[in-house]
Design an enzyme around this catalytic site. Structure first.
Site, PDB file in Angstrom:
ATOM      1  N   TYR A  71      16.381  29.613   8.204  1.00 54.30           N
ATOM      2  CA  TYR A  71      15.112  30.149   8.601  1.00 54.30           C
ATOM      3  C   TYR A  71      15.075  30.355   9.962  1.00 54.30           C
ATOM      4  CZ  TYR A  71      13.502  30.342   3.639  1.00 54.30           C
ATOM      5  OH  TYR A  71      13.449  30.551   2.417  1.00 54.30           O
ATOM      6  N   LYS A  99       0.859  -1.276   0.041  1.00 49.53           N
ATOM      7  CA  LYS A  99       0.006   0.065   0.148  1.00 49.53           C
ATOM      8  C   LYS A  99       0.926   1.338  -0.182  1.00 49.53           C
ATOM      9  CE  LYS A  99      -0.147  -0.453   5.060  1.00 49.53           C
ATOM     10  NZ  LYS A  99      -1.039  -0.881   6.156  1.00 49.53           N
TER      11      LYS A  99
END
Ligand SMILES: *Cc1c(COP(=O)(O)O)cnc(C)c1O
Length: 372
Positions: free
Chosen positions: A253, A34
């Site tokens: 950042y 999956k």
């Protein structure tokens, strides 16, 4: 071309499949593919796992892709059909279905099928996700068993704590008790990776390994290598810039890292838009709030084969790592984000998550290469 690339090893898939066989020698293996083969690419992993007895997927589209690629094994829809019209494809592509609730059961009983389908009847043994309650299980079995739409029934459950306390004793007892009035010798499917590795003595006609096939660990704090599993995905990139920091210089950042000594750092072509976790290595900071200056830990990373750590916040397309102790590293030096040297589980642990999530989150923009 941007240098990031994920290599998917077919030999590692074959090796890990053989490890499953050694743990569950009597059982058929339903390889769980999956989520696009846990991020590795559905058809890439099917190719390496073609010796599996079956494949488990979520959606009809994945099942159809496998059939159209020529796979003739059992293909199981792990959550069954989502709408009644999907029964047409179930029949056309000869899929097995999970039936986990009364509505799904009625859909199947009322479908106009020419070919009966094999059902994996799911019991809720305490996880409270999918499945019939133990006291309603036998009635569901009887209804399916009497239907001309059903060719056979595999008894199935899923454990919430196969890898940790309190274990599987209570749910297993519930399962045994609720199935003891059913006909003998029905096929049984219980085990995910953690159960396969921790509970080798369980009855099993089918096992359902997922994460162990990809060479990551289902068990927190226990390395996949200790189970003799090999990582299937190598996520590699390169250094694209180098900066020299003076004491007090900050990085990235939010200035989340500040150098307390002269440092040399590398900028890596990999960021959160590639699927790398944005919080890698910033856990300590986030736990202790703004009073902590700088990144205290970092996630492991390897540059030119030497282990280092990430620093600062991960950007969308880049991240930072320490090169102070790797003077030979420069622009173009190879970087391993995860793979043979740096386990995906170690990066996950430094990021407050599990290897499953990082593998599944590999972004579509990362080129994928099949290797043996
Ligand atoms: C995803 C899944 C598995 C595989 O779990 P792993 O922990 O990856 O081995 C097995 N069974 C069911 C029902 C699942 O949803």
């Amino acid at each position: 071309m941007r240098p990031i690339i994920a290599s998917i090893s077919q030999s590692a898939l074959r090796h890990n499949l053989a490890v499953v066989s050694r743990h569950a020698p009597q059982a058929k293996i339903m390889a769980v593919v999956k989520a696009n083969g846990y991020g590795h690419g559905l058809l890439n992993v099917a190719q390496g796992l073609q010796a599996a007895d079956g494949f488990a997927v979520l959606g009809i589209n994945e099942a159809v892709a496998l059939r159209e690629a020529g796979y003739q094994q059992t293909i199981l829809l792990l959550e069954g059909v989502f709408t009644p019209d999907e029964c047409v494809a179930v029949e056309q592509y000869a899929l097995d279905v999970v039936v986990h609730c009364q509505q799904q059961l009625e859909v199947l009983l009322n479908a106009a099928l020419k070919q009966p389908v094999h059902v994996h009847l799911k019991m809720n043994t305490g996880m409270n996700r999918l499945g019939f309650a133990p006291q309603h299980y036998a009635a569901a079995f009887d209804a399916l068993n009497a239907s001309k739409n059903v060719s056979g029934i595999t008894l199935m459950t899923h454990f919430a704590t196969a890898d940790e306390a309190p274990g599987i004793e209570v749910p297993l007892a519930l399962f045994k008790q609720a199935t003891q009035t059913l006909p003998a010798n029905l096929p049984i499917s219980l085990a995910n990776s953690a159960t396969i590795l921790r509970h080798a003595d369980l009855p099993a006609d089918w096992v359902r390994p997922g994460i162990m096939l990809y060479g990551a660990s289902p068990i927190g704090g226990v390395p996949a290598a200790s189970f003799n599993l090999k990582p299937v995905m190598q996520l590699h990139s390169e250094i694209i810039a180098v900066q020299n920091l003076n004491v007090g210089d900050s990085v990235g950042y939010g200035n989340r890292f500040t150098a307390d000594k002269p440092m040399r750092i590398g900028i890596v072509a990999c960021g959160y838009a590639d699927g790398y976790p944005r919080h890698a290595g910033l856990l300590v900071e986030s736990c202790q709030g703004a009073s902590v200056v700088g990144d205290l830990r970092g996630a492991p990373i390897a540059v030119s084969g030497v282990t280092s750590r990430t620093i600062g916040r991960v950007s969308m397309d880049m991240l930072f790592c320490d090169l102070t102790h790797i003077p030979q590293a420069d622009i173009g030096s190879p970087v391993e984000l995860w793979g043979n040297q740096i386990s995906v589980d170690a990066v996950a642990e430094a990021s407050g998550t599990v290897g499953y999530e990082l593998l599944c989150a590999l972004a579509p923009r990362v080129p994928v290469k099949l290797v043996d």
